[in-house]
Design a protein around this motif. Sequence first.
Motif, short mmCIF file in Angstrom:
data_model
loop_
_atom_site.label_atom_id
_atom_site.label_comp_id
_atom_site.label_asym_id
_atom_site.label_seq_id
_atom_site.Cartn_x
_atom_site.Cartn_y
_atom_site.Cartn_z
N UNK A 1 -8.35 6.85 6.29
CA UNK A 1 -8.44 7.09 4.84
C UNK A 1 -9.46 6.18 4.15
N UNK A 2 -9.89 5.15 4.85
CA UNK A 2 -10.86 4.20 4.30
C UNK A 2 -11.97 3.97 5.32
N UNK A 3 -13.19 3.81 4.82
CA UNK A 3 -14.29 3.45 5.72
C UNK A 3 -15.48 3.03 4.87
N UNK A 4 -16.56 2.66 5.54
CA UNK A 4 -17.77 2.28 4.80
C UNK A 4 -18.36 3.47 4.04
N UNK A 5 -17.92 4.69 4.42
CA UNK A 5 -18.41 5.89 3.75
C UNK A 5 -17.42 6.48 2.75
N UNK A 6 -16.28 5.83 2.59
CA UNK A 6 -15.24 6.31 1.65
C UNK A 6 -14.96 5.19 0.66
N UNK A 7 -15.01 5.50 -0.63
CA UNK A 7 -14.73 4.47 -1.64
C UNK A 7 -13.23 4.42 -1.92
N UNK A 8 -12.76 3.30 -2.51
CA UNK A 8 -11.33 3.22 -2.86
C UNK A 8 -10.91 4.32 -3.84
N UNK B 1 -8.25 -1.33 -7.83
CA UNK B 1 -9.63 -1.61 -8.24
C UNK B 1 -9.61 -1.92 -9.72
N UNK B 2 -9.80 -3.19 -10.07
CA UNK B 2 -9.70 -3.60 -11.47
C UNK B 2 -11.11 -3.66 -12.08
N UNK B 3 -11.53 -2.51 -12.59
CA UNK B 3 -12.89 -2.39 -13.13
C UNK B 3 -13.08 -3.18 -14.42
N UNK B 4 -11.97 -3.66 -15.01
CA UNK B 4 -12.10 -4.44 -16.24
C UNK B 4 -12.22 -5.94 -15.97
N UNK B 5 -12.13 -6.35 -14.71
CA UNK B 5 -12.31 -7.80 -14.46
C UNK B 5 -13.80 -8.12 -14.44
N UNK B 6 -14.13 -9.40 -14.61
CA UNK B 6 -15.52 -9.79 -14.86
C UNK B 6 -16.52 -9.23 -13.86
N UNK C 1 -5.48 -5.45 -1.50
CA UNK C 1 -6.76 -5.25 -2.15
C UNK C 1 -7.78 -4.70 -1.14
N UNK C 2 -9.02 -4.52 -1.62
CA UNK C 2 -10.10 -4.06 -0.75
C UNK C 2 -11.32 -4.94 -0.97
N UNK C 3 -12.17 -4.98 0.04
CA UNK C 3 -13.50 -5.57 -0.10
C UNK C 3 -14.49 -4.42 0.00
N UNK C 4 -15.46 -4.38 -0.90
CA UNK C 4 -16.41 -3.27 -0.90
C UNK C 4 -17.85 -3.74 -0.71
N UNK C 5 -18.65 -2.83 -0.22
CA UNK C 5 -20.10 -3.05 -0.19
C UNK C 5 -20.64 -2.79 -1.59
N UNK C 6 -21.86 -3.26 -1.88
CA UNK C 6 -22.41 -3.04 -3.23
C UNK C 6 -22.46 -1.56 -3.63
N UNK C 7 -22.56 -0.65 -2.65
CA UNK C 7 -22.63 0.78 -2.99
C UNK C 7 -21.24 1.43 -3.11
N UNK C 8 -20.17 0.65 -2.91
CA UNK C 8 -18.81 1.15 -3.15
C UNK C 8 -18.01 1.49 -1.92
N UNK D 1 -15.02 -11.41 -4.25
CA UNK D 1 -15.01 -10.69 -2.98
C UNK D 1 -14.17 -9.41 -3.03
N UNK D 2 -13.10 -9.43 -3.85
CA UNK D 2 -12.11 -8.34 -3.80
C UNK D 2 -12.10 -7.47 -5.05
N UNK D 3 -11.58 -6.25 -4.89
CA UNK D 3 -11.52 -5.30 -6.00
C UNK D 3 -10.33 -5.54 -6.93
N UNK D 4 -9.26 -6.10 -6.40
CA UNK D 4 -8.07 -6.37 -7.22
C UNK D 4 -8.28 -7.67 -8.00
N UNK D 5 -7.32 -8.01 -8.83
CA UNK D 5 -7.48 -9.17 -9.71
C UNK D 5 -6.61 -10.34 -9.24
N UNK D 6 -7.27 -11.35 -8.67
CA UNK D 6 -6.55 -12.52 -8.14
C UNK D 6 -5.98 -13.39 -9.26
N UNK D 7 -6.44 -13.17 -10.50
CA UNK D 7 -5.97 -14.03 -11.60
C UNK D 7 -4.51 -13.74 -11.96
N UNK D 8 -4.00 -12.59 -11.52
CA UNK D 8 -2.59 -12.28 -11.84
C UNK D 8 -1.62 -12.97 -10.89
#
Length: 368
Positions: free
Chosen positions: A246-253, A262-267, A87-94, A71-78
């Motif tokens: 600073x954040x909205x459905x039209x603004x990405x993190x 935003x942990x782009x290296x997580x699965x 953290x943030x929750x994003x739509x599929x388009x960012x 669900x989230x952009x950050x890494x809960x495993x840490x």
Amino acid sequence: MKELKKTSLFEAHKRYGAKMIDFSGWVLPLQYEGITAEHEAVRNFAGLFDVSHMGEVEVKGNEAFDFVQNLITNDASILEDHQVIYTLMCYPYGGVVDDLLVYKFTNKHFYLVINASNVEKDFNWMKQNLGNYDVELTNISDNVSEMAIQGPNAEKILQKLTDTDLSTIKFFYCKKDVKVAGANCLISRTGYTGEDGFEIYLSHEDAETVWDKLLKVGKEFGLKPAGLGARDTLRFEATLPLYGNELSENITPLEAGLGFFVKLDKQNFIGKEALLKQKEEGLKRKIVGFEMIDRGIPRHGYDVIADGRNIGFVTTGYSAITVKKNIGLAMVDIEYAKLGTPIEIKVRKKNLKAKVISKKFYTKNYKK
């Protein structure tokens, strides 16, 4: 017209002389003594905020961790047990659904704190993405009161009402079943002001008693009740984002400058592909800090001009109380994002000179 919701502290606010306003369908204090006095109290001593309008969702079950991680952009495993992350929750388009705090009690039990204006939308989003995860989602927002005590004297004041050694709660950690003035509370060392402090979650029945007792014991330490006005000026100086600004459905993190969360290296997570693509292709716009050169106060929504054309918009602007400058945050085309770039802000049909500066308006004073 829909009736405004009241928090459990509504009567207390009236007693303390609050000026009340409609905020996201809630009637909440804008200010008591005044925004500047409350802002300065938090920076120098301490302030007490009613944040009961915030939403809370419990996630329980065998696959609670997997669900939250997707669900989230950050890494809960840490996270350790009783640790908190932003953290943030994003739509599929960012674009951003919401920004939130995730509290981990165990791998099978998480607590998500979401923005008041987004509670229904967020909870529906979570349900839509439940899939086959073995978890139970419960929106407990209506059952929880929340207050935040923020400022350099916050620990000293709260310690007067509890036997729990608060110095053992590290920054962005929480503790359950803490007794505050006899009330059972969940406490976290978090906040939204740039200062040290705590957020206290408790039952509606206990909220007014704890509020009154905190203000009573805190008086000698300069504690003041503080409203939404100071909450916004404080978070802005500390460059903490506000959903809808600073954040909205039209603004990405990434455009908001929140790539660290935003942990782009997580699965995998919802929105990962779009954000990965945006990062690889390079940003076309981003949020920058700016300072007015001409006299004038920038406000949310004002146009940003350069080279005779519109290059963006102000997301937040103020005559900043602590730093004593007219400054703001703005979304601008990437070629104008470099420090020192001259820009103009359209204030009441006049183009006033400004320049791009670092977003580090105020040095945060967190206890690590």
